[in-house]
Design a protein around this motif. Structure first.
Motif, PDB file in Angstrom:
ATOM      1  N   LEU A  29      57.034  -3.357  55.735  1.00 55.05           N
ATOM      2  CA  LEU A  29      55.830  -2.539  55.550  1.00 55.05           C
ATOM      3  C   LEU A  29      56.310  -1.143  56.325  1.00 55.05           C
ATOM      4  O   LEU A  29      55.799  -0.240  55.799  1.00 55.05           O
ATOM      5  CB  LEU A  29      54.632  -3.211  56.213  1.00 55.05           C
ATOM      6  N   VAL A  38      51.726   2.916  51.309  1.00 50.54           N
ATOM      7  CA  VAL A  38      52.126   1.662  51.330  1.00 50.54           C
ATOM      8  C   VAL A  38      50.959   1.044  50.210  1.00 50.54           C
ATOM      9  O   VAL A  38      49.717   1.162  50.602  1.00 50.54           O
ATOM     10  CB  VAL A  38      52.253   0.800  52.526  1.00 50.54           C
ATOM     11  N   SER A  70      46.912  -6.525  57.186  1.00 52.59           N
ATOM     12  CA  SER A  70      46.961  -5.051  57.004  1.00 52.59           C
ATOM     13  C   SER A  70      45.569  -4.612  56.538  1.00 52.59           C
ATOM     14  O   SER A  70      45.261  -4.968  55.501  1.00 52.59           O
ATOM     15  CB  SER A  70      47.951  -4.851  55.742  1.00 52.59           C
ATOM     16  N   PRO A  89      50.098   0.587  57.040  1.00 48.86           N
ATOM     17  CA  PRO A  89      51.531   0.125  57.225  1.00 48.86           C
ATOM     18  C   PRO A  89      51.759  -0.812  58.510  1.00 48.86           C
ATOM     19  O   PRO A  89      52.663  -1.618  58.716  1.00 48.86           O
ATOM     20  CB  PRO A  89      52.506   1.085  57.000  1.00 48.86           C
TER      21      PRO A  89
END
Length: 141
Positions: A29, A38, A70, A89
């Motif tokens: 990530l 991302v 996330s 991220p």
């Protein structure tokens, strides 16, 4: 505020395919975050996307455990008519909880979501992610 009802966020769960540990997922990530936005893609926009965007998270499953999340920033369009799920991220470690692997994503109600490790006073959040994974695997945390 009178009549205000606090909304519990809605989340998604997904297997961290190709990541055998939290360390590997965090590294992937972070690398993707340095290269640009991302996101991951899916075929269909979740029906309940409005309940998720900006308040929910994508909870990652590694070795049959929910181990991290996330935050989901928004949903957008991706190539080929697919849907992009834009993620922060930064990986947030959570108290590991058993979760069966599945294909694609699934909903996770906010009341059923594991608590962030940083939210407690146990000091577990200070441990290296690889050690956290091992302890969770052994059902010690």
């Amino acid at each position: 505020m009178r009549g205000h009802i606090a909304r519990v966020p809605l989340h998604l769960t997904k297997v961290a395919f190709g990541s055998a540990s939290v360390d590997i997922l965090a590294e992937r990530l972070a690398l993707r975050g340095r290269e640009g936005p991302v996101f991951l893609t899916t075929r269909y926009l979740p029906k309940r996307h409005e309940e998720i965007a900006g308040t929910g998270s994508l909870y990652w499953i590694i070795k049959h455990q929910l181990v991290a999340r996330s935050p989901i920033l928004r949903f957008g369009e991706a190539e080929g008519g697919r849907v992009a799920i834009h993620l922060d991220p930064a990986l947030v470690l959570v108290h590991a909880r058993p979760k069966r692997a599945h294909q694609g994503w699934r909903y996770l109600e906010g009341t059923d979501a594991p608590e962030d490790l940083a939210a407690d006073a146990t000091g577990l959040a200070d441990l290296p992610p690889v050690l956290m994974s091992k302890l969770a695997e052994l059902a010690l945390i």
